[in-house]
Design an enzyme around this catalytic site. Structure first.
Site, PDB file in Angstrom:
ATOM      1  NE  ARG A 112      82.380  11.118  63.639  1.00  0.00           N
ATOM      2  CZ  ARG A 112      82.690  11.467  64.826  1.00  0.00           C
ATOM      3  NH1 ARG A 112      83.272  11.156  65.944  1.00  0.00           N
ATOM      4  NH2 ARG A 112      80.981  12.382  65.116  1.00  0.00           N
ATOM      5  CE  LYS A 143      72.102  16.081  63.492  1.00  0.00           C
ATOM      6  NZ  LYS A 143      72.155  16.966  64.764  1.00  0.00           N
TER       7      LYS A 143
END
Ligand code: ADP
Length: 447
Positions: free
Chosen positions: A292, A116
């Site tokens: 993904r 992050k």
């Protein structure tokens, strides 16, 4: 193009990948655990390989066993689906070392966007809107206290390697912030082996809006517009829809373009989702990037006509994206309800066990992505989603009516499911008015 791929997953997403591959003339090899021996999706694969006992840590998360299966079956590529090893950069690296194409981003791109803090650094350059907060990881507690005073309480302390809502703490004042930093660091260290934490402004009322992006190996990236996933329980999505309702078109365009730019800058090949919270004034703040294909990808497929799973396979095989941004248009409205075998009246306790009755709905604009059938034994080892009901209609009110009807038609017994809850949400004035923020469902459940 690949001639044979291995699917390192189970359930509805394994079936979704088998369907896409078969249409493309690609053979599929599906790995499975002993608990999934009777999984109906396995009948659709060209070959199956057992990789161990039921618990995921002994099967679907075992890189060594999956790679052995891939070597034995002599596949060209591995599709990881979502969950399990899909966001594991080490797995992507092992695939590369073994000369098996990982159908997803390179380990480097996954590492940059999956972490992050490094993702935020790149997002700043792409002008993706961010939360006010700490510049990278918190080094000194005093610095964090100063930042919080500047941006105002409440603030949230989050783990850089975080996931699944873990390693997050909300602080309403300085004292709480000091204890939160230490606690979040410790939690992050033990859960993820990485104690880095950062600080951002905490939004009390917000909607969850995310942008679907596809990038290829030739430096191109396009966005496929947005989804609203605000209907959640304990940070788990229950209902998703596309496009996100009632957003100013200029805002939508700017945020979506910045998301595609971020993915392009990361040299990212595959499907990515850039997640945001949106406040009541339609300001966007990036949460994270999922590297993904996502559970909710069908709503985007229905409004754009693009097969996202096929796209991930083509991208991995080195094909350039066949679209320019201007070719991608929104048509109609789509809604997805996650059908989980859970008992909403008993705090959503999972309901494993034999499905005696299972009759899915059908008709125009109704899609069911599910791996189950009557007589199927739901194993206790995995998540409780037994399918996704997705509808598409010209307008949002028509999509809601279609979903309402399809939910009524859906017959599952004796296991309790989330279907009655979905019906209640479809009937609620808040959902009809597209006025659902991320805590609304929990409030509805309390009320
Ligand atoms: P994870 O990777 O653990 O899922 P996210 O950063 O995606 O973590 O956040 C998960 C959820 O936590 C969000 O969907 C939202 O409900 C809540 N959340 C995270 N950050 C904030 C914030 N700054 N303000 C309000 N809620 C937040």
């Amino acid at each position: 193009m690949f001639s044979r791929i291995l699917i390192a997953n189970r359930g509805e997403i394994a079936l979704r990948i088998i369907r896409a591959a078969r249409e493309m003339g690609i053979e599929t090899v599906c790995v499975y655990s002993q608990a999934d021996r009777e999984g109906p999706w396995l009948e659709q694969a060209d070959q199956t390989v057992c990789i161990g006992p039921g618990p995921a840590t002994e099967s679907y998360l075992r890189i060594d066993r999956i790679i052995s299966a891939a070597e034995i079956a002599n596949v060209d590529a591995i599709h990881p689906g979502y969950g399990f090893l899909a966001e594991n950069a080490h797995f992507a690296e092992v695939c590369r070392d073994c000369h098996i194409e990982f159908i997803g981003p390179s380990p480097e791109a996954m590492g940059t966007l999956g972490d992050k803090i490094s993702c935020k650094r790149m997002a700043r350059a792409a002008k993706t809107p961010l939360f006010p907060g700490s510049d990278g990881a918190i080094e000194e507690e005093e610095e964090a206290v100063e930042t919080a005073a500047k941006i105002g309480y409440p603030v949230i302390v989050k783990a850089s390697a975080g996931g699944g809502g873990r390693g997050m703490r909300i602080a309403h004042n300085e004292g709480a912030l000091r204890t939160s930093i230490a606690a979040a660091r410790q939690e992050a260290e033990s859960a993820f082996g990485n104690g880095a934490v950062y600080l951002e402004k905490f939004l009390e009322r917000a909607r969850h809006v995310e942008i679907q992006v596809l990038g290829d190996k030739h430096g191109n990236a396009v966005h496929l517009f947005d989804r609203d996933c605000s209907s959640q329980r304990r940070h788990q999505k229950l209902i998703e829809e596309a496009p996100a309702p009632a957003i100013d078109p200029k805002k939508r365009d700017a945020v979506a373009r910045s998301a595609a730019d971020l993915v392009r800058r990361a040299d990212y090949a595959g499907a990515a989702t850039v997640e945001f919270l949106m406040d009541q004034d339609q300001n966007f703040y990036m949460l994270e990037v999922n590297t993904r294909v996502q559970v909710e990808h069908p709503v985007t497929e229905l409004i754009t006509g693009i097969d996202i799973v096929k796209a991930t396979i083509r991208i991995a095989a080195g094909e350039p994206l066949p679209w320019k941004q201007r070719d991608i248009k929104i048509s109609g409205h789509a809604i997805e309800c996650r059908i989980n075998a859970e008992d909403p009246d008993r705090n959503f306790a999972p309901q494993p066990g034999r499905l005696e009755r299972y009759t899915p709905p059908g008709g125009l604009g109704v899609r069911v992505d599910s791996h189950v059938r009557a007589g199927y034994m739901i194993p206790p080892h995995y998540d409780s989603m037994i399918g996704k009901l997705i509808v598409h209609a010209p307008t949002r009110p028509e999509a809601i009516a279609r979903m309402r009807s399809a939910l009524t038609e859906f017959d599952i017994a004796p296991n309790r499911t989330t279907i009655p809850l979905h019906r209640r949400i479809m009937d609620s004035a808040e959902f009809k008015a597209a006025n659902v923020e991320i805590h609304a469902i929990e409030q509805m459940l309390k009320g």
